[in-house]
Design an enzyme around this catalytic site. Sequence first.
Site, PDB file in Angstrom:
ATOM      1  N   TYR A 147      -7.834  21.331  -3.088  1.00  0.00           N
ATOM      2  CA  TYR A 147      -6.627  22.151  -3.204  1.00  0.00           C
ATOM      3  C   TYR A 147      -6.790  23.505  -2.518  1.00  0.00           C
ATOM      4  O   TYR A 147      -5.803  24.169  -2.224  1.00  0.00           O
ATOM      5  CB  TYR A 147      -6.244  22.350  -4.678  1.00  0.00           C
ATOM      6  CG  TYR A 147      -5.810  21.067  -5.391  1.00  0.00           C
ATOM      7  CD1 TYR A 147      -6.065  19.827  -4.850  1.00  0.00           C
ATOM      8  CD2 TYR A 147      -5.146  21.126  -6.596  1.00  0.00           C
ATOM      9  CE1 TYR A 147      -5.685  18.660  -5.488  1.00  0.00           C
ATOM     10  CE2 TYR A 147      -4.751  19.961  -7.253  1.00  0.00           C
ATOM     11  CZ  TYR A 147      -5.027  18.730  -6.690  1.00  0.00           C
ATOM     12  OH  TYR A 147      -4.640  17.581  -7.328  1.00  0.00           O
ATOM     13  N   LYS A 197     -17.680  10.879  -8.742  1.00  0.00           N
ATOM     14  CA  LYS A 197     -17.452   9.710  -7.869  1.00  0.00           C
ATOM     15  C   LYS A 197     -18.590   9.700  -6.845  1.00  0.00           C
ATOM     16  O   LYS A 197     -18.355   9.713  -5.626  1.00  0.00           O
ATOM     17  CB  LYS A 197     -16.064   9.844  -7.219  1.00  0.00           C
ATOM     18  CG  LYS A 197     -15.623   8.645  -6.392  1.00  0.00           C
ATOM     19  CD  LYS A 197     -15.148   7.470  -7.213  1.00  0.00           C
ATOM     20  CE  LYS A 197     -14.849   6.285  -6.318  1.00  0.00           C
ATOM     21  NZ  LYS A 197     -14.496   5.061  -7.074  1.00  0.00           N
ATOM     22  N   ASP A 229     -12.725   6.810 -11.827  1.00  0.00           N
ATOM     23  CA  ASP A 229     -11.766   5.705 -11.999  1.00  0.00           C
ATOM     24  C   ASP A 229     -12.011   4.979 -13.325  1.00  0.00           C
ATOM     25  O   ASP A 229     -11.073   4.639 -14.053  1.00  0.00           O
ATOM     26  CB  ASP A 229     -11.800   4.736 -10.793  1.00  0.00           C
ATOM     27  CG  ASP A 229     -13.199   4.395 -10.308  1.00  0.00           C
ATOM     28  OD1 ASP A 229     -14.180   4.972 -10.829  1.00  0.00           O
ATOM     29  OD2 ASP A 229     -13.326   3.543  -9.408  1.00  0.00           O
ATOM     30  N   ASP A 253      -6.911  17.441 -12.265  1.00  0.00           N
ATOM     31  CA  ASP A 253      -5.448  17.473 -12.194  1.00  0.00           C
ATOM     32  C   ASP A 253      -4.892  16.121 -12.651  1.00  0.00           C
ATOM     33  O   ASP A 253      -3.971  16.044 -13.479  1.00  0.00           O
ATOM     34  CB  ASP A 253      -5.020  17.781 -10.751  1.00  0.00           C
ATOM     35  CG  ASP A 253      -3.526  17.999 -10.617  1.00  0.00           C
ATOM     36  OD1 ASP A 253      -2.882  18.307 -11.638  1.00  0.00           O
ATOM     37  OD2 ASP A 253      -3.005  17.861  -9.500  1.00  0.00           O
ATOM     38  N   ASP A 257      -3.281  15.006 -16.661  1.00  0.00           N
ATOM     39  CA  ASP A 257      -1.929  14.465 -16.867  1.00  0.00           C
ATOM     40  C   ASP A 257      -1.996  13.132 -17.609  1.00  0.00           C
ATOM     41  O   ASP A 257      -1.121  12.812 -18.419  1.00  0.00           O
ATOM     42  CB  ASP A 257      -1.197  14.265 -15.529  1.00  0.00           C
ATOM     43  CG  ASP A 257      -0.390  15.488 -15.132  1.00  0.00           C
ATOM     44  OD1 ASP A 257      -0.817  16.606 -15.490  1.00  0.00           O
ATOM     45  OD2 ASP A 257       0.653  15.338 -14.479  1.00  0.00           O
TER      46      ASP A 257
END
Length: 372
Positions: A147, A197, A229, A253, A257
């Site tokens: 970001y 990851k 994941d 992020d 959510d």
Amino acid sequence: MGDAYKIAILAGDAIGPEIMAQAVRVFDAISRHRDVVFELIEAPFGAHAYFSHGKSFPDETKAICDAADAILKGPVGLSFEDSKKIPVDEQAERGAILPLRARYQTFANFRPIYLSKDMAHFSPLKPEIIEHGIDILLIRELVGGLYFGEKERGVNAEGLRYVHETLAYDESQIRRVLTVAFEQARARGRRLHNIHKSNVLMSSVLWNEVLDEVHADYPDIEVIPMLVDAAATALCLNPSQFDVMVMENMFGDILSDQGGGILGSLGLMPSACVGPDKAYFEPSHGSAPDIAGRNIANPYSMIGSVAMMLEMSFGMKAESTLVWDAMKSVFEDGYTTADLSAKGVDLKTVGTDAFGDLVIASLEAKLAAPTH
Ligand code: IPM
Ligand code: MG
């Protein structure tokens, strides 16, 4: 003479001012019952600031935030269609939120994924999965990674449009957020899920190396590594295995959510964004233009952000707990707002302002009770 704190109030767009109006009442209630003064200074921030000041994070707002002890920020932004009226660089995400995070280097984002047993009916998960409620602290790195990395767009030699976005971290950026996570794990259940990851990303390989180094200072903490994941699945199937989770910016992020999803609504997600010198507090959700102006948005995430500020910026842990308890008691009494649905449960639906009235009445009663 008691303490006095200056708080910048950035009400934001769409439902922002509606839920902020309820949240600021908490400061008023506390100052009436405790020897403390809160000076609230409102400042424009977000899409409405762009229309009135030509910038979504105007200079006067920067000055107010610089001078404040803490910042309370409502959700910002417009609908996809309305956003097109604002140049891309001034849209609330790129023009206001990310610059706010960068300005105060708020690297540690605390996102509690919390649902008390009495609120379990809001969760879409089966009762047997969440019989003890949900109590996770997700810590997201907030000022690095994709970001904030360099970006480039163009047309390559073959005439094809291309884009480059950079996922950059140095070890100090990783170390500081991991240290916060280990400290939180120590204060809670002494277990830390490290979300990564490293089977694909070099950034995760470095992250894990630094984690091992920091872990040496926290031998009492159990570290559980998990691929991002797989963590997405685990959050749905068995959320109670998690206590504190830590991860880089984009993973956080997305997974935070999903955290809102297992609670039943992003409206149940307050957060704290903590930097070396200053912290700001905000709901994790957007400004929900589709339900704005209808007095139906639940103010929980905004009031919860005030509760987090009281504890984390002002050391007022006892009062913070009373604010949480007040909100819980209103839900326990069977009240809700129209934006929070719970299938098959008989609830009393009230407006944003009436929900605020109930929380404040409960809080006032708790503040007035003799302390031991
Ligand atoms: C969040 C939001 C922001 C983010 C957006 C609005 C820039 O989704 O706080 O999670 O991506 O960090
Ligand atoms: Mg988000």
